[in-house]
Scaffold this motif. Sequence first.
Motif, mmCIF file in Angstrom:
data_model
loop_
_atom_site.group_PDB
_atom_site.id
_atom_site.type_symbol
_atom_site.label_atom_id
_atom_site.label_comp_id
_atom_site.label_asym_id
_atom_site.label_seq_id
_atom_site.Cartn_x
_atom_site.Cartn_y
_atom_site.Cartn_z
ATOM 1 N N LEU A 55 1.320 4.246 -2.966
ATOM 2 C CA LEU A 55 1.078 5.680 -2.772
ATOM 3 C C LEU A 55 2.161 6.536 -3.431
ATOM 4 N N ARG A 84 -6.676 -1.310 8.987
ATOM 5 C CA ARG A 84 -5.988 -0.410 9.922
ATOM 6 C C ARG A 84 -5.044 0.535 9.210
ATOM 7 N N ASP A 85 -4.497 0.115 8.058
ATOM 8 C CA ASP A 85 -3.613 1.004 7.300
ATOM 9 C C ASP A 85 -4.373 2.229 6.803
ATOM 10 N N LEU A 86 -5.681 2.076 6.652
ATOM 11 C CA LEU A 86 -6.508 3.200 6.191
ATOM 12 C C LEU A 86 -7.159 3.929 7.362
ATOM 13 N N ARG A 122 6.496 -1.041 9.471
ATOM 14 C CA ARG A 122 5.707 0.100 9.950
ATOM 15 C C ARG A 122 4.731 -0.306 11.051
ATOM 16 N N ASP A 123 4.288 -1.576 11.027
ATOM 17 C CA ASP A 123 3.381 -2.036 12.080
ATOM 18 C C ASP A 123 4.089 -2.042 13.434
ATOM 19 N N TYR A 156 0.815 -1.217 0.000
ATOM 20 C CA TYR A 156 0.000 0.000 0.000
ATOM 21 C C TYR A 156 0.849 1.268 0.000
ATOM 22 N N GLN A 157 1.870 1.305 0.842
ATOM 23 C CA GLN A 157 2.706 2.511 0.922
ATOM 24 C C GLN A 157 3.509 2.709 -0.365
ATOM 25 N N LEU A 185 -8.083 5.692 -0.998
ATOM 26 C CA LEU A 185 -6.827 5.030 -0.651
ATOM 27 C C LEU A 185 -5.719 6.027 -0.325
ATOM 28 N N GLY A 186 -6.005 7.313 -0.520
ATOM 29 C CA GLY A 186 -4.962 8.313 -0.255
ATOM 30 C C GLY A 186 -3.961 8.434 -1.389
#
Lengths: 645, 645
Positions: free
Chosen positions: A175, B334-336, A334-335, A171-172, B309-310
């Motif tokens: 982005l 949780r990532d969101l 990151r978690d 996800y990151q 999703l940003g």
Amino acid sequence: MPGQKFTVVFQPSGLRGKVADGVSILDAARELGAPLESVCGGKGTCGKCKIKIEEGYFAKYRVNSSLSSVETIKATPEKLISKRQFQHGYRLACQSRIHGDIVVFVPEESRQGQQVVRKEATERKIKLKPAVRKYYLELKPATLHNPLGDFERVQAALAERYKLGDLTIDYQALLKLQNTVRKSGWKLTVSVWKQQEIIDVEAGQSARGYGLAVDIGTTTVAGYLCDLTSGKVLATDAMMNPQVAYGEDLMSRIGYAAKAKDGLKKLQQVVIRGLNQIAARAAAKAGIKRAQIIDIAVVGNTCIHHLFLGIDPAQLGRSPFVPAIHHSVDVKARDLGLKIAAGAYVHVLPNEAGFVGADNVGVLIAEEPYNQDEMLLIIDIGTNGELILGNRKKLLSTSCATGPAFEGAEIRHGMRAAPGAIERVRIDPATKEVQFKVIGNERWNTEDKNIGARGICGSGIFDVAAQVFLTGIIDKSGRFNIKLKTPRFRVKDNGPEFVIAKAKETTIGHDIVICQKDIRAIQLAKGAMYCGAKIMMQKLGVDQLDRVILAGAFGSYIDKTSAAIIGLFPDCDPKRVYAVGNAAGDGARIALLNTDKRKEADVRARQVEYVELTVAPDFNMTFTRALAFPHQVDKFPHLKGLLPE
Amino acid sequence: MPGQKFTVVFQPSGLRGKVADGVSILDAARELGAPLESVCGGKGTCGKCKIKIEEGYFAKYRVNSSLSSVETIKATPEKLISKRQFQHGYRLACQSRIHGDIVVFVPEESRQGQQVVRKEATERKIKLKPAVRKYYLELKPATLHNPLGDFERVQAALAERYKLGDLTIDYQALLKLQNTVRKSGWKLTVSVWKQQEIIDVEAGQSARGYGLAVDIGTTTVAGYLCDLTSGKVLATDAMMNPQVAYGEDLMSRIGYAAKAKDGLKKLQQVVIRGLNQIAARAAAKAGIKRAQIIDIAVVGNTCIHHLFLGIDPAQLGRSPFVPAIHHSVDVKARDLGLKIAAGAYVHVLPNEAGFVGADNVGVLIAEEPYNQDEMLLIIDIGTNGELILGNRKKLLSTSCATGPAFEGAEIRHGMRAAPGAIERVRIDPATKEVQFKVIGNERWNTEDKNIGARGICGSGIFDVAAQVFLTGIIDKSGRFNIKLKTPRFRVKDNGPEFVIAKAKETTIGHDIVICQKDIRAIQLAKGAMYCGAKIMMQKLGVDQLDRVILAGAFGSYIDKTSAAIIGLFPDCDPKRVYAVGNAAGDGARIALLNTDKRKEADVRARQVEYVELTVAPDFNMTFTRALAFPHQVDKFPHLKGLLPE
């Protein structure tokens, strides 16, 4: 009064700051960062946090005999603080609550020295098959006639050029994808984890990938920054495990996690913060940015493993000592709050059992006893001792409550491996005169000069025990020879003691001695190891060891002969005893660089049979016999000529 | 002065609060939650945020002609605010900076009504194959002789009892595993995602799994809480898309994301916060906890998808209109920041193209045109129009810049589907008298009574256009018949207009009319749809449609005949025109309940060929011809008898 704040000054460092009313001096030291020892984690039993309170610096009056600014939580036993010392303002920092402005003097002995972290990476040939690989791509720019999405464009290029199919994207990483491809004219480098997931994207060409192998010990944390493409260690960085401030031994930390407010969270946070520092410093040394680190592999014992992941370690502290998980864990950095590449994973090696953790698995894949024909004993000496016995046919493991003696705790003048620590000792058999060497000083002390001795560290303790035994200062059973005639020997109220360093050779103003209680602690520690090895040998039907490997943070600093003489392990040819240094850390590095070894770790960790020593028949007898130097009944044919008759 | 704060009161709501010096009145309204329209997102062009400033309530003096507490950023065109209105304190809220205490009066027209969210779930048979399934386990307690780790114990039981192998566990689920198994005497229920990963653990038996299907529209957000084991919709909840406050149309939001400080983050956060509310309210209605929701499936157009999703939507606003990703995304909730089960995933359906998003894919898997032999046209009417044409042989899709006319924007008295909105209109061909029906009122208005009309919403606009055309008030080209003799028709400075509701029938104090500009906006919107369908038909070599499906938030409220009469789509048998309601939301529900349909979505989304209308040959001519009612040259054999000669 609640809510009030008081000024605390620590001397001689001069560190100062304000703390809330009612905070203990130990907590104040932790808060302000003043170096102050604590072994028992604030229970008031180890006496290592002894300080002197000098009130009145800010207060208007000075009443030393009953300090008005400090409340004593629990009376301290006289063996830790004498009546006279108490009247002069000596207290245990952990047992003293602050209720006014104070000045605290921290005696040299109580100062937490800067640890000499002896966790260099060993030269090992490691086959390269890292979890994260980088791929350089040149994409065709999107047009109205080919408006394919950015991710699909990358996917197609990876499939075409590198035959990588079916990838997902973190996800990151997603982005930042759009800006990355456009910033560099559609040229980019993607980092792919396990040929499954794109975890990072960088503009342009970026051939080198970086990973961090981490060994979190009970006492020290070491990080090895590696080049994932060459396998080379680019930089090493280490620090004290910041959890030490909350309890030096694991049971203290388990207790802190259970009882203190947000205890578990704090224990996790300090070690994560520490790792972030290690990553930053190692990156700086190697001239890269921390965000360029795209993979991390971590080892630690089961309790450290749990605390690192934020898993409640309570079950590890009570029967049947069950870990939350054996299997290796891959979790997003990151978690955990680790500040490396945003999409990176942390790989935590598997645990063998409640007391044999990922660090031992690190040793396992580094030494590969499962590929040997010889009967091998691996001893991992740390704050907790772990043993592996066996060969390709079968492997056993166990853990021993060595106690912290080899780390310098529970020894009157024990200390960690820090500047001023006595690390080598030789005693003349005739004169009983002592030569010693301290960390931070090249030469041996032979002339009664002050070379800054402060205490005795682990390797020094092995030497002291072996030397007093060999020179007849103590006998086989560990008792002092009361008839001894030398000014270095004396009998005090609390028993006999032998002077290793005279007051004038030290910076602490009094003699550094080894006393009867110290010898007993060493016997318990080495006896536990020996007993563990012995029980496993019996279980496996083994009479003779072919090889012994000494691993551990200070494993390579131990004098192999001293270790053999005191009876750390059953008889073995001294030429076949090897000190391999930090094998657990090497295991982390191996797992970082080779995913096949990660799989091997998961498989092998489950094949090692854990032996619970305390349920073994004859445990008590086996243990008691192992307390003698080197053993009550066992023979040591390979030490012939070295041992006294 | 920077740093200063001023009191703002909004009337008639009475909402008040303090805002920083220099903040615009529109931002103040957003901050304080005062309902205030804004279509252009604060650019000062739509005129919907017109307010009246009543200074002096707190200030010591009152100078209306030059308001000392309010600074005008940009001069407002006279067509939006006349000179006279300006002198009386009328301003655009977005163009007025606060520099003192003020009272703001918000006229009825500028008040953002409570949306009537018309997004009920349609009855559909959905095969159940959810991504997350629950498994109940009874474990043998750990003992000293069987000290297997908790995770491995669960793993073994899942393998033995349910033949589930090789599972991993989510980090957050792992953290709660130990306490969960012990709390319930080693009985627990685990939630497994895609037979791969344990994402949740619950003590004891918990048979029912809950999931949320979400349709994020440009204007409204709807959530359908489903029972994953029965497929039933347990509760529905909806709200205005909170992003509307930052721009009603997508381009405004793309602009806001690009230019405002933390714009992208804000747009993401408000919709996430909204979804958390929807989840909480739906859970409350169904009598469960929000944390029991273990799966979410989301649809939205490509821009909404990115904002959710940003992901920066900037590329969607400029040629070649490339999305960051087409493929469906599975991301940890949780990532969101979504507050459902800690280990749950959000499944976001794939995008077809920069302008045809996951919502259209939702329609696709709900209607399955790829399994049909008939030539099908699917029109998804929303703030953005999307079309699909084809059958099992081939599918095309496109999107049209319909403009917000069908949502009530850019129409003089247009409004959203809220209480007071005129939703049905009939005009007598002879007398030109008007009957209408407003939302919130059962009966038709025939007696000049005030039944609270405030404006005209989407379905009303379709009716108005069809009725004025059928009754000759306008001609085929959309021009008003100047010779018309009825008191409802008049020619003002800015052109001719026809009165739908008289002032006395409204709550806004003046006539609700349809004017020449409105007709033009409707023509542009419906012409774009028709043109899109036509170009795709030409591309596919299709002359006649077998079936037309009208989907969309208010799709099921549209009068099919009105839509056909104004020429929303080429000729089709009216009996074969279907209004299916919110097919996109149904698609989200289908994906939530059936992983095969998720795969189907990913495959089918890539098979649909996106048609870029503007590059089609004859685009201009095709579009221009489609502006006429119902079309300039095309024949409508199926509307014979309905259309005027």
